[in-house]
Design an enzyme around this catalytic site. Structure first.
Site, mmCIF file in Angstrom:
data_model
loop_
_atom_site.group_PDB
_atom_site.id
_atom_site.type_symbol
_atom_site.label_atom_id
_atom_site.label_comp_id
_atom_site.label_asym_id
_atom_site.label_seq_id
_atom_site.Cartn_x
_atom_site.Cartn_y
_atom_site.Cartn_z
ATOM 1 C CG ASP A 101 -0.883 0.515 2.518
ATOM 2 O OD1 ASP A 101 0.675 -0.071 2.533
ATOM 3 O OD2 ASP A 101 -1.424 0.916 3.353
ATOM 4 C CB CYS A 114 1.103 -2.101 4.192
ATOM 5 S SG CYS A 114 0.705 -3.335 6.235
ATOM 6 C CB THR A 140 1.642 -2.690 11.037
ATOM 7 O OG1 THR A 140 1.386 -2.892 10.266
ATOM 8 C CG2 THR A 140 1.771 -1.002 11.381
ATOM 9 C CG HIS A 186 10.129 -24.406 11.356
ATOM 10 N ND1 HIS A 186 10.048 -24.640 13.012
ATOM 11 C CD2 HIS A 186 11.156 -24.545 11.340
ATOM 12 C CE1 HIS A 186 11.073 -25.253 13.801
ATOM 13 N NE2 HIS A 186 11.815 -25.402 12.467
ATOM 14 C CG HIS A 230 8.308 -28.917 10.410
ATOM 15 N ND1 HIS A 230 7.677 -27.914 11.446
ATOM 16 C CD2 HIS A 230 9.785 -28.323 10.167
ATOM 17 C CE1 HIS A 230 8.806 -27.693 12.448
ATOM 18 N NE2 HIS A 230 9.797 -28.238 11.623
HETATM 19 C C1 RB5 Z 1 -2.091 2.617 6.274
HETATM 20 O O1 RB5 Z 1 -1.890 4.002 7.086
HETATM 21 C C2 RB5 Z 1 -1.127 1.320 7.041
HETATM 22 O O2 RB5 Z 1 -3.190 1.199 7.944
HETATM 23 C C3 RB5 Z 1 -1.161 0.439 6.985
HETATM 24 O O3 RB5 Z 1 0.030 0.312 6.091
HETATM 25 C C4 RB5 Z 1 -0.935 -0.379 7.986
HETATM 26 O O4 RB5 Z 1 -0.223 -0.277 8.535
HETATM 27 C C5 RB5 Z 1 -2.393 -1.572 7.816
HETATM 28 O O5 RB5 Z 1 -1.946 -2.854 8.967
#
Ligand code: RB5
Length: 142
Positions: A7, A64, A66, A97, A133
């Protein structure tokens, strides 16, 4: 063939990952996003997961902010084992694994040096093929 998806939050780090893939002659298909304009990470997780389900790509890389939302989404697709990795040990272990077919990372969590090392380990570490596994992976699929 490696499927790529991110994203807006992951866009910058994905450019570093692409540089690494090109320098190391990996073939990839980039499913976007292609800019830092705000977008929804589930759309890109879906594209990458479906490319793997279809057999069009063997593995995927999702980024993304996080790594959490994009990996949660990818794991909703049957046959997808997306591992959120922010350290080298996990990147290697999830191949050995879990036979993970997607690595997910957060661009707000790791820098480009660590991220490319995680990608390198994810792409080069084989599945152990260990009976226990395999049994556990089959239970995930069930
Ligand atoms: C976008 O702002 C953020 O929410 C997305 O990139 C991600 O971290 C979501 O889990």
């Amino acid at each position: 063939m490696i499927a790529l998806g991110c994203d807006h939050g992951g866009f910058g780090l994905m450019q570093e990952v692409i540089k690494f893939l090109e320098e190391n002659n990996y073939e990839y298909k980039n499913f976007g996003t292609y800019s830092e304009d705000s977008c929804d990470y589930p759309d890109y997780a879906k594209k990458v997961a479906e490319a793997i389900q279809k057999g069009e790509c063997e593995k995927g890389i999702l980024i993304c902010g996080t790594g959490i939302g994009i990996s949660i989404t990818a794991n909703k697709f049957k046959g997808i084992r997306a591992a959120l990795c922010h350290d080298c040990f996990s990147a290697k272990a999830t191949r050995e694994h879990n036979d993970a077919n997607i690595v997910a990372m957060g661009a707000r969590v790791v820098g480009p040096g660590l991220a490319t090392e995680i990608v390198r380990l994810f792409l080069t570490t084989p599945f152990s093929n260990d009976e226990r596994h395999i049994r556990r992976i089959n239970k995930i699929e069930d």
